[in-house]
Design a protein around this motif. Structure first.
Motif, PDB file in Angstrom:
ATOM      1  N   ASN A   1      25.855  33.585 125.618  1.00  0.00           N
ATOM      2  CA  ASN A   1      26.867  32.620 126.047  1.00  0.00           C
ATOM      3  C   ASN A   1      26.323  31.192 126.026  1.00  0.00           C
ATOM      4  OD1 ASN A   1      25.567  32.044 128.564  1.00  0.00           O
ATOM      5  ND2 ASN A   1      26.413  33.954 129.382  1.00  0.00           N
ATOM      6  N   ILE A   2      27.250  30.241 126.185  1.00  0.00           N
ATOM      7  CA  ILE A   2      26.907  28.826 126.041  1.00  0.00           C
ATOM      8  C   ILE A   2      25.918  28.351 127.103  1.00  0.00           C
ATOM      9  CG2 ILE A   2      28.900  28.095 127.423  1.00  0.00           C
ATOM     10  CD1 ILE A   2      27.412  26.261 124.329  1.00  0.00           C
ATOM     11  N   VAL A   3      26.028  28.898 128.360  1.00  0.00           N
ATOM     12  CA  VAL A   3      25.125  28.473 129.437  1.00  0.00           C
ATOM     13  C   VAL A   3      23.691  28.894 129.113  1.00  0.00           C
ATOM     14  CG1 VAL A   3      24.571  28.715 131.885  1.00  0.00           C
ATOM     15  CG2 VAL A   3      26.958  28.549 131.164  1.00  0.00           C
ATOM     16  N   ASN A   4      23.530  30.104 128.595  1.00  0.00           N
ATOM     17  CA  ASN A   4      22.184  30.588 128.237  1.00  0.00           C
ATOM     18  C   ASN A   4      21.607  29.782 127.080  1.00  0.00           C
ATOM     19  OD1 ASN A   4      22.403  32.480 130.219  1.00  0.00           O
ATOM     20  ND2 ASN A   4      22.801  34.219 128.853  1.00  0.00           N
ATOM     21  N   LYS A   5      22.464  29.413 126.116  1.00  0.00           N
ATOM     22  CA  LYS A   5      22.003  28.593 124.994  1.00  0.00           C
ATOM     23  C   LYS A   5      21.522  27.229 125.492  1.00  0.00           C
ATOM     24  CE  LYS A   5      24.787  30.637 121.299  1.00  0.00           C
ATOM     25  NZ  LYS A   5      25.929  30.440 120.352  1.00  0.00           N
ATOM     26  N   LEU A   6      22.269  26.654 126.438  1.00  0.00           N
ATOM     27  CA  LEU A   6      21.880  25.367 127.009  1.00  0.00           C
ATOM     28  C   LEU A   6      20.558  25.481 127.784  1.00  0.00           C
ATOM     29  CD1 LEU A   6      25.339  24.039 128.273  1.00  0.00           C
ATOM     30  CD2 LEU A   6      23.928  23.017 126.470  1.00  0.00           C
ATOM     31  N   THR A   7      20.382  26.636 128.464  1.00  0.00           N
ATOM     32  CA  THR A   7      19.135  26.868 129.224  1.00  0.00           C
ATOM     33  C   THR A   7      17.942  26.904 128.277  1.00  0.00           C
ATOM     34  OG1 THR A   7      20.341  28.147 130.888  1.00  0.00           O
ATOM     35  CG2 THR A   7      17.963  28.428 130.823  1.00  0.00           C
ATOM     36  N   ILE A   8      18.091  27.623 127.148  1.00  0.00           N
ATOM     37  CA  ILE A   8      16.996  27.700 126.167  1.00  0.00           C
ATOM     38  C   ILE A   8      16.720  26.316 125.572  1.00  0.00           C
ATOM     39  CG2 ILE A   8      16.354  28.615 123.893  1.00  0.00           C
ATOM     40  CD1 ILE A   8      17.744  31.222 124.714  1.00  0.00           C
TER      41      ILE A   8
ATOM     42  N   ARG B   1      13.245  24.120 125.727  1.00  0.00           N
ATOM     43  CA  ARG B   1      12.581  23.552 124.539  1.00  0.00           C
ATOM     44  C   ARG B   1      12.376  22.046 124.688  1.00  0.00           C
ATOM     45  NH1 ARG B   1      16.029  26.678 119.803  1.00  0.00           N
ATOM     46  NH2 ARG B   1      14.846  28.634 119.840  1.00  0.00           N
ATOM     47  N   GLN B   2      13.363  21.381 125.251  1.00  0.00           N
ATOM     48  CA  GLN B   2      13.268  19.926 125.390  1.00  0.00           C
ATOM     49  C   GLN B   2      12.221  19.520 126.439  1.00  0.00           C
ATOM     50  OE1 GLN B   2      17.317  18.816 126.262  1.00  0.00           O
ATOM     51  NE2 GLN B   2      17.867  18.554 124.091  1.00  0.00           N
ATOM     52  N   ASN B   3      12.084  20.323 127.466  1.00  0.00           N
ATOM     53  CA  ASN B   3      11.086  20.044 128.510  1.00  0.00           C
ATOM     54  C   ASN B   3       9.865  20.944 128.297  1.00  0.00           C
ATOM     55  OD1 ASN B   3      12.611  18.271 130.741  1.00  0.00           O
ATOM     56  ND2 ASN B   3      14.049  19.754 129.888  1.00  0.00           N
ATOM     57  N   LYS B   4       9.213  20.733 127.150  1.00  0.00           N
ATOM     58  CA  LYS B   4       8.124  21.641 126.749  1.00  0.00           C
ATOM     59  C   LYS B   4       6.978  21.655 127.747  1.00  0.00           C
ATOM     60  CE  LYS B   4       9.102  21.330 121.815  1.00  0.00           C
ATOM     61  NZ  LYS B   4       8.668  20.817 120.502  1.00  0.00           N
ATOM     62  N   ARG B   5       6.652  20.495 128.299  1.00  0.00           N
ATOM     63  CA  ARG B   5       5.512  20.412 129.212  1.00  0.00           C
ATOM     64  C   ARG B   5       5.753  21.253 130.482  1.00  0.00           C
ATOM     65  NH1 ARG B   5       3.015  14.874 131.900  1.00  0.00           N
ATOM     66  NH2 ARG B   5       1.354  15.896 133.061  1.00  0.00           N
ATOM     67  N   ARG B   6       6.964  21.050 131.087  1.00  0.00           N
ATOM     68  CA  ARG B   6       7.267  21.805 132.293  1.00  0.00           C
ATOM     69  C   ARG B   6       7.378  23.303 132.000  1.00  0.00           C
ATOM     70  NH1 ARG B   6      11.078  24.370 134.050  1.00  0.00           N
ATOM     71  NH2 ARG B   6      12.548  23.641 132.494  1.00  0.00           N
ATOM     72  N   THR B   7       8.005  23.629 130.860  1.00  0.00           N
ATOM     73  CA  THR B   7       8.138  25.043 130.478  1.00  0.00           C
ATOM     74  C   THR B   7       6.769  25.683 130.296  1.00  0.00           C
ATOM     75  OG1 THR B   7      10.219  24.539 129.354  1.00  0.00           O
ATOM     76  CG2 THR B   7       9.164  26.625 128.796  1.00  0.00           C
ATOM     77  N   LEU B   8       5.867  24.928 129.644  1.00  0.00           N
ATOM     78  CA  LEU B   8       4.515  25.452 129.409  1.00  0.00           C
ATOM     79  C   LEU B   8       3.781  25.670 130.723  1.00  0.00           C
ATOM     80  CD1 LEU B   8       2.516  26.216 127.162  1.00  0.00           C
ATOM     81  CD2 LEU B   8       1.658  23.871 127.246  1.00  0.00           C
ATOM     82  N   VAL B   9       3.923  24.708 131.657  1.00  0.00           N
ATOM     83  CA  VAL B   9       3.268  24.836 132.967  1.00  0.00           C
ATOM     84  C   VAL B   9       3.781  26.086 133.693  1.00  0.00           C
ATOM     85  CG1 VAL B   9       3.087  23.801 135.263  1.00  0.00           C
ATOM     86  CG2 VAL B   9       2.755  22.380 133.230  1.00  0.00           C
ATOM     87  N   THR B  10       5.100  26.302 133.642  1.00  0.00           N
ATOM     88  CA  THR B  10       5.699  27.475 134.292  1.00  0.00           C
ATOM     89  C   THR B  10       5.202  28.768 133.654  1.00  0.00           C
ATOM     90  OG1 THR B  10       7.682  26.168 134.682  1.00  0.00           O
ATOM     91  CG2 THR B  10       7.873  28.534 135.008  1.00  0.00           C
TER      92      THR B  10
END
Length: 858
Positions: free
Chosen positions: A2-9, A13-22
């Motif tokens: 769904n669109i919400v999950n696509k936006l989450t992914i 991707r856009q916040n690579k630094r925070r995603t990587l830290v998590t």
């Protein structure tokens, strides 16, 4: 999707630094869980393999069974393999140069026995017929008998018997060669004569007693030639090891009239099959407590990452609200983020945990083999159960970590999210502080405290990280200390490495030779134990004794009959022991004075636990009446009174410790004589050694040694080394968790201070000096530390008490707090918070006031 999950992914991707830290945070958490599970399984596997290497692989032993009973055992659904064995008896070893080992001891095994037991062939082959044997290398090397492969030897086989009235029936292998007045006090009673062909040589079997009077030789047991009524021992390897095996084996024995059943407890405990229900409850309770601590620690690490993620996505989630996203969709957005991160992190975390343990084991294998005295190597053992546990706990941990941020995300309104006002509480009630804070500490402290209240969530995240660190450190410290305490309770007072029987006068030169060995660190010589009685007043008896049923029935004139164990040790040992326990050595040599052991450790079989309690309630200077039983007049006879010179819970070397209703009393040899006893010539020499195995080898190499000698070091070493290894790994685990928690605290405080640049600039613009700024930051650090300790210490005490209660299923002793560890924690908390605040505030001190005031709120 769904669109919400696509936006989450897309957001990830856009916040690579925070995603990587998590992702890194989750990987570390999963790796840690996997490592803990792997350590436990791998160590159990090592100990299991080492026990099999030392003692053979078997689970249940049915003794003295006939052919019909053997058939029933083989038919049993739980039986995988049956080993048949039999002790044939002793035979004289003609030509032996070792006078203390004049015999051969013949054992028989069927084909499976040679596979299941650690019989190591040196040369030749193993027996394949009843008239073939393999002999121990020691016969050639030690007894100096010139036997060769192919030789045919004729042996008169029988039993050892003696005219000693204290020993009934045939003498077994636990007795060394019996000597009396310099002469052999036993003989061989022959029951059969057999011829054997030597087909090979073996290394001395691990079960052969070094001080025993015989060398082991092994023959072949042919089941086909056994008569119907011939008895053998049936050793069983089970299809599956489970706790029910104890009841199953007993039922099988009762059903088939098998009189005696034994179990290989040394091996079974590493399968988790423990007969003692209390011990099993202890094991499972401790595992549950440790797992909960790990989960809480992991949640504290991962939660912050998702909480920060949601905080950063407030505007994003608000925009979703403004275009019609429901609460459930916003909540699922955070859960989906957790799912994606878990999908990436869990496999990598498991592989990282296993790889980390593999590298660790590679480096520590040599240390472990040396420390534990094992020959097997520690291998990374992966079981389906341990992997599933790691995955399941990781999923639960991620779910718990995302649940609160997900609920917060579902409640975000579009206006609040865009304004970013949810984290800041500006109501009077929310930031209200006590007037005493300003009066006592100044306005800087009040401003600091108001800020903590205003930024409550960030403040709580920091305190939570600190609380978790406190709980983990104190729980592990308490667990390790109590593990050592429990071990000391279960060791039956074995406070020595080697015990040896010696004779006064005849063996003085031998004793001097032993004590001069470089490895010997401590020694004590003790006469045999003498038993007398005493009548102790009811209020002075042991508390544990008074709880026993029938206690009051045994009282006579308000007194209870105590069994008194008198131990007499030589003067040099007594002098050292008296100094150790704070007694006056001169008093012990003059008059009737004694050291009384008033603290006992014993196993309460009925309760299924080990207990530590007072043996007697008395004081230094009080007297104890001693009585002995006069067989001629069939009544008690008063001996004398002894005065309590000192009270202690520390046993001298060789004393085993009492039980409720008994009392251990240590006296000098002169006091023993004054009481009417004569110290016998036969004594026990107790030794502590820097290298017990080497010391035993040296003693055995002295040709004139014909004595009982027993090395208890090996039986005690494994448990002690397990505590040491567990301590290393548990403290390694706590260091890792604490290090990550410190990083979390530093990150949280740094983020908090970075977000407060405008606030600091505003305070400076109103005239706050650098000194005042530092004062405010210092007070904030103190508030953080106090709050963390207020929550952390009570919760830690609860965890410690739960660990204590878990151990109480098998051990009984008083609950005491680790005050030294608590002091360390208090100092560490203020040090960590203070350092973090100084580091973070130093970064904003150089900020330009105008630029900081222009900063847009995130």
């Amino acid at each position: 999707m769904n669109i919400v999950n696509k936006l989450t992914i897309r957001h990830l991707r856009q916040n690579k630094r925070r995603t990587l830290v998590t992702i890194i945070g989750v990987i570390i958490s999963v790796a840690m869980l996997t490592a803990v599970a792997t350590i436990g399984v791998s160590f159990m596997d090592l100990l299991k393999r080492q026990t099999i290497a030392d003692e053979g692989e078997w689970h249940v032993l049915y003794k003295n069974v006939n052919q019909e009973q053997v058939h029933a055992i083989k038919k049993d659904e739980e039986t995988k393999k049956v080993v048949l064995s039999r002790d044939i008896g002793y035979a004289l070893l003609k030509g032996s140069k070792n006078e203390s080992k004049p015999y051969l001891f013949i054992k028989e095994y069927n084909k499976s026995g040679f596979e299941q037991f650690p019989i190591e062939l040196s040369s030749g082959r193993l027996p394949k017929a009843p008239n073939e044997i393999v002999i121990s290398d020691e016969i050639i090397n030690n007894a100096k008998v010139d036997y060769r492969i192919g030789d045919i030897i004729k042996l008169d086989i029988g039993h050892r018997i003696t005219n000693d009235p204290d020993i009934e029936g045939p003498i077994d292998e636990t007795y060394s060669l019996l000597i009396k007045d310099g002469e052999t006090n036993e003989k061989l009673e022959t029951t059969a004569t057999k011829e054997f062909t030597i087909v090979g040589t073996i290394k001395r079997p691990g079960w052969e007693i070094p001080w025993g009077p015989a060398y082991t030789v092994i023959s072949y047991l042919d089941e086909e030639v056994l008569s119907k009524d011939e008895l053998v021992n049936a050793t069983v390897v089970l299809n599956k090891v489970k706790t029910s095996l104890f009841d199953h084996a007993q039922n099988l024995a009762e059903k088939n009239q098998i009189e005696k059943v034994d179990f290989n407890h040394n091996l079974l405990r590493y399968y988790g099959a423990i007969k003692n229900d209390g011990m099993r409850t202890t094991l499972y309770s401790l595992c549950a407590i440790i797992m909960v601590i790990i989960i809480v620690g992991s949640v504290s690490l991962i939660y912050n990452a998702f909480a920060i993620s949601v905080a950063e996505r407030f505007r994003h989630l608000g925009m979703l609200s403004s275009v019609g996203a429901t609460k459930k969709q916003k909540q699922n957005s955070v859960f989906f983020e957790g799912f994606v991160i878990g999908l990436i992190s869990i496999p990598i975390g498991i592989i990282s945990g296993l790889a980390g343990m593999g590298v660790t084991f590679l480096f520590i294998n040599t240390i472990i083999q040396g420390a534990m005295g094992v020959t097997e190597k520690l291998k990374v053992t992966v079981t389906l159960g341990s992997t599933l546990v790691a995955i399941l706990v990781s999923i639960i941990t991620i779910f718990i970590s995302t649940y609160i941020p997900a609920r917060r995300a579902s409640r975000i309104s579009a206006i609040d999210a865009i304004r970013q006002s949810t984290d800041v509480k500006l109501t009077r009630k929310a930031v209200k502080t006590s007037k005493f804070v300003r009066k006592i500490f100044g306005i800087e402290a009040e401003i600091g405290l108001k800020n903590l209240k205003r930024n409550k969530r960030r403040y709580q995240a920091t305190v939570f990280s600190l609380v978790i660190s406190i709980m983990l450190f104190l729980s592990v410290a308490f667990f390790t200390a109590n593990l050592k305490k429990s071990l000391s309770l279960s060791q039956d007072g074995l406070n020595y490495d080697i015990v040896m029987e010696i004779q006064k006068g005849r063996d003085d030169q031998l004793v001097n030779s032993i004590l001069s060995m470089d490895e010997v660190t401590k020694s004590s010589m003790m006469s045999q134990q003498y038993s007398v009685t005493s009548w102790i007043e009811k209020d002075k008896t042991s508390d544990a004794l008074r709880k026993f049923e029938g206690f009051n029935n045994q009282l006579v004139d308000g007194k209870y009959p105590y069994s008194i164990n008198l131990y007499s040790i030589d003067d040099e040992s007594l002098k050292a022991y008296a100094k150790e326990v704070g007694a006056d050595y001169n008093k012990l040599q003059n008059g009737l004075n004694a050291i009384v052991i008033d603290q006992i450790k014993y196993e309460d079989a009925a309760a299924g636990k080990y207990v530590e309690t007072k043996a007697i309630h008395t004081k230094v200077g009080e007297q104890i009446d001693l009585f002995s039983y006069n067989e001629e007049h069939e009544k008690e006879q008063f001996l004398n009174k002894i005065t309590v010179a000192a009270l202690t819970g520390k046993l001298p070397m060789g004393a085993y410790g009492g039980y409720p209703g008994s009392l251990d009393v240590i006296v000098s040899e002169s006091t023993l004589e004054k009481l009417g006893f004569v110290a016998e010539d036969n004594r026990m020499l107790y030794l502590n050694s820097a290298d017990p195995l080497k010391t035993q080898q040296k003693i055995e190499e002295i040709e004139e040694v014909r004595h009982y000698i027993h090395n208890v070091y090996q039986s005690r070493q494994q448990d002690e080394q397990m505590v040491m290894i567990m301590s290393v790994f548990t403290y390694g685990f706590i260091v890792l968790i604490t290090a990550i928690s410190i990083a979390n605290i530093l990150n949280t405080i740094s983020t908090s201070i970075s977000l407060r640049k405008r606030e600091f600039a505003m305070l400076k613009s109103m005239g706050m000096t650098p000194k005042g700024f530092n004062k405010m930051m210092n007070y904030e650090s103190i508030f953080y530390g106090i709050k963390a300790l207020v929550y952390g210490l009570p919760l830690s005490i609860v965890c410690m008490f739960l660990i204590y209660k878990a151990l109480a299923n098998s051990f009984s002793y008083s609950f005491t707090l680790p005050w030294l560890s608590i002091i360390y924690v208090v100092v560490a908390v203020f040090l960590i918070v203070g350092t973090s605040m100084l580091y973070s505030s130093a970064k904003v001190k150089k900020e330009n006031i105008i630029d900081a005031l222009k900063q847009e709120s995130i």
